[in-house]
Structures are given as structure tokens and as C-alpha cells.
Design a protein around this motif. Sequence first.
Motif, short mmCIF file in Angstrom:
data_model
loop_
_atom_site.label_atom_id
_atom_site.label_comp_id
_atom_site.label_asym_id
_atom_site.label_seq_id
_atom_site.Cartn_x
_atom_site.Cartn_y
_atom_site.Cartn_z
N PHE A 1 -34.40 36.88 40.19
CA PHE A 1 -34.25 36.36 41.55
C PHE A 1 -35.35 35.34 41.85
O PHE A 1 -35.10 34.25 42.35
CB PHE A 1 -34.29 37.52 42.55
N TYR A 2 -36.59 35.69 41.51
CA TYR A 2 -37.71 34.78 41.77
C TYR A 2 -37.51 33.44 41.03
O TYR A 2 -37.83 32.39 41.56
CB TYR A 2 -39.02 35.41 41.28
N SER A 3 -37.03 33.54 39.81
CA SER A 3 -36.84 32.31 39.03
C SER A 3 -35.85 31.37 39.69
O SER A 3 -36.07 30.16 39.77
CB SER A 3 -36.35 32.63 37.62
N VAL A 4 -34.75 31.97 40.18
CA VAL A 4 -33.72 31.14 40.82
C VAL A 4 -34.27 30.56 42.13
O VAL A 4 -34.03 29.40 42.46
CB VAL A 4 -32.44 31.97 41.08
N PHE A 5 -35.05 31.37 42.83
CA PHE A 5 -35.66 30.93 44.08
C PHE A 5 -36.56 29.71 43.83
O PHE A 5 -36.47 28.69 44.50
CB PHE A 5 -36.50 32.10 44.60
N GLY A 6 -37.43 29.83 42.84
CA GLY A 6 -38.34 28.73 42.51
C GLY A 6 -37.58 27.50 42.03
O GLY A 6 -37.92 26.36 42.39
N MET A 7 -36.55 27.73 41.24
CA MET A 7 -35.74 26.60 40.75
C MET A 7 -35.12 25.84 41.92
O MET A 7 -35.09 24.61 41.94
CB MET A 7 -34.65 27.12 39.82
N GLY A 8 -34.66 26.61 42.93
CA GLY A 8 -34.07 25.97 44.12
C GLY A 8 -35.08 25.08 44.81
O GLY A 8 -34.76 23.96 45.22
N ALA A 9 -36.32 25.57 44.89
CA ALA A 9 -37.37 24.76 45.53
C ALA A 9 -37.64 23.51 44.71
O ALA A 9 -37.82 22.41 45.25
CB ALA A 9 -38.64 25.60 45.67
N ALA A 10 -37.64 23.65 43.39
CA ALA A 10 -37.91 22.51 42.51
C ALA A 10 -36.80 21.46 42.66
O ALA A 10 -37.06 20.25 42.74
CB ALA A 10 -38.02 22.97 41.06
N VAL A 11 -35.56 21.94 42.71
CA VAL A 11 -34.43 21.01 42.83
C VAL A 11 -34.47 20.30 44.18
O VAL A 11 -34.21 19.10 44.28
CB VAL A 11 -33.09 21.74 42.61
N GLU A 12 -34.86 21.03 45.23
CA GLU A 12 -34.96 20.38 46.55
C GLU A 12 -36.02 19.27 46.51
O GLU A 12 -35.83 18.21 47.11
CB GLU A 12 -35.27 21.42 47.63
N ASN A 13 -37.10 19.51 45.80
CA ASN A 13 -38.12 18.46 45.67
C ASN A 13 -37.53 17.21 45.01
O ASN A 13 -37.80 16.09 45.42
CB ASN A 13 -39.31 18.96 44.84
N VAL A 14 -36.74 17.43 43.95
CA VAL A 14 -36.11 16.29 43.27
C VAL A 14 -35.19 15.58 44.27
O VAL A 14 -35.19 14.34 44.39
CB VAL A 14 -35.27 16.76 42.06
N TRP A 15 -34.43 16.38 44.99
CA TRP A 15 -33.44 15.85 45.94
C TRP A 15 -34.13 14.97 46.98
O TRP A 15 -33.69 13.87 47.31
CB TRP A 15 -32.73 17.03 46.61
N LEU A 16 -35.25 15.48 47.52
CA LEU A 16 -35.99 14.71 48.53
C LEU A 16 -36.61 13.46 47.91
O LEU A 16 -36.64 12.40 48.53
CB LEU A 16 -37.08 15.59 49.16
N ALA A 17 -37.07 13.60 46.67
CA ALA A 17 -37.69 12.44 46.01
C ALA A 17 -36.65 11.33 45.80
O ALA A 17 -36.98 10.15 45.93
CB ALA A 17 -38.31 12.86 44.68
N THR A 18 -35.40 11.70 45.51
CA THR A 18 -34.37 10.66 45.35
C THR A 18 -34.24 9.86 46.64
O THR A 18 -34.04 8.64 46.60
CB THR A 18 -32.97 11.24 44.98
N THR A 19 -34.37 10.55 47.78
CA THR A 19 -34.25 9.88 49.08
C THR A 19 -35.33 8.82 49.22
O THR A 19 -35.08 7.69 49.64
CB THR A 19 -34.39 10.93 50.22
N GLU A 20 -36.53 9.17 48.84
CA GLU A 20 -37.67 8.24 48.93
C GLU A 20 -37.49 7.05 47.98
O GLU A 20 -37.91 5.95 48.27
CB GLU A 20 -38.97 9.01 48.60
#
Length: 275
Positions: A165-184
Motif C-alpha cells: 500500500f505504501y509503495s503505491v501511495f508513494g508512486m502516486g505522489a511521484a506521478v503527480e510530481n511528473v504531472w505537475l512538472a509537465t504543466t510547467e
Amino acid sequence: MEFFEALRRRRTTNGPFLSRAVSAEHQRLLVEAAAMAPSHFNSQPWRFVLVDDERLIGEVARVSGESMRRLMEEGTFWKRYRPYFRFSEEEMEEKRDGIHIDQLPKVLKPFRRQIFSDAGATLMNRFGVPKILAEDNRKLVAGSPLLLAVLLDRTEYRPGELSGFYSVFGMGAAVENVWLATTELGMGIQFVSTPMEFPEKWNEIKGLLEVPEDLELMAVYRLGYLPEEQRRPTIDWKSNHRKRLSQYVFRNTCAAPERDHPEPAVAREREEAAR
Ligand SMILES: Cc1cc2nc3c(=O)[nH]c(=O)nc-3n(C[C@H](O)[C@H](O)[C@H](O)COP(=O)(O)O)c2cc1C
């Protein structure tokens, strides 16, 4: 870019990207942004594959298109995801979640609501919709200059255990960072999810990416720079709405929904874009 502006402007891109390669610097920034995410005990269980090889992207695109065709032909897609579909702006406005398919080929418009019935699936097949969507999907993926595969280290990713569960949670946070970075970076991003619907198709993707035993392939995304004017695919949807505070936040206990604010500061611009 202001942080809250980046949050507001983050989007899923359904249309095509520019064919221009994603610069090496931007590729690096995306994965560095991912690594800034929190993870349990700083385990950083995520791994990424940056795919910029045109032939390989073409192969993933083929598998994605084939999966889309099967998903549509068998009617699985409409059955499985029915609860998320909205049929009008009014319904969207009321529920404030889900997706609104507001772009359909002319021949299908009168059948908008029937799409989800068995008869609807037969009709879609008769009009050759699965083939059209499959080719749309293949072209979108093949025309993307970059794919990003997200994997988890299987020593951490143990489904059924807290660590999983923790791994998936952290992965979600990592992917959101990528997602936000694409916006920038003036880029867009979208899940390449159809192969996940069929285990043998997902295995084909794993084979193409040469995923070893100690890693689990979790997701694949397509990325690229956004054109000035964004063309919409044959069938397209909008999902700009967000729930009101009272629909998803409580105060002190789950018995007391939070009161709505007359002017939701973060969501306002999204709301306007949805109109
Ligand atoms: C776990 C997850 C799965 C998703 N799967 C897909 C997908 O298969 N295809 C797709 O185009 N978007 C997919 N999305 C994107 C959502 O549809 C999108 O985030 C949502 O509709 C809100 O739109 P927005 O990202 O533009 O704000 C997924 C998002 C998440 C978090």
C-alpha cells in the motif's frame, strides 16, 4: 509559474502532441521531480523507463490500439466504466465528478445514452466505432515523442501488505510530481491504459520494455509538448469539474460535512474552462 496556478492548470491530454522530441533536460527534470516525492522510510520504490525510441513507441502503440479495439468490441469498456459517465453539462454540474463525453461522431450523437446498453455496443460495432477508436488510439501513442513507464521494486511492492500500500501511495505522489512538472514545461501527459485491461497485452508491454522479475510494471504514460491549438480526438470527454467541499470534506467527524465556500479559490479557473 505560481504553485496554485500549476495545480489548476494540470490536465490530462486526450489529443496529439507536437512531434518534436522532448529535450534531454526536460526528460531529466521530469524524473527528478518524481524523485522529490515522499515515500515510506525514504525507500523510493519507484523506477522509470524513459522511452524515446520511435520503433519501440510504435510497438507499444500497436499493442495499445489492439487493446482498445478489443475493449470496445467486447463492450467491456462501457460496462466496466458506466458509473463514471455523464451525459450533459447539467448532470456534470450536479454530480461534479465523472467524465462527460461531449464530442462524438455525428452518426453516434442520437445514440449517446444507448451506448452503454448491450444494444448500444452492437450498434457501435455496426458503425465500426471500435476500429476507429483503435486507430485513433494507436496514432496518438505512436505520435508521442516520449513514453514513461512507471515500475515498482517488488521487494517493497508486496500487494496485501502495508508495504504494498505504501509503495503505491508513494508512486502516486511521484506521478503527480511528473504531472505537475509537465504543466510547467508546456507538456501534456496521458495514461496508456488499454493494455492494462488484458493480462496478455500487459505482458506484451512488459516484454517490449524488458521488465525484469524484480520489478512490477505499474503504468505507462505518453508525453510530449502541447500544440498551440489542441485538436480533439473523434470521441472525447471533459472532466474539469471538482466536487464542492461539502461533497468530500467533513469537519471534526464524518457526521458533519464542511460548509461550501462561495468562491473556491483553486477550482475557479477550472470551472470556467469547463463551461
Ligand atoms: C489511477 C488513474 C487512472 C487513470 N486512467 C486514465 C486512462 O485510462 N485514460 C485517460 O485518458 N486518463 C486516465 N486518467 C486520468 C483521469 O481521467 C483524469 O485525471 C480525470 O478525468 C480528471 O481530469 P484531469 O486530469 O484533466 O483533471 C487516470 C487517472 C488516474 C489517477
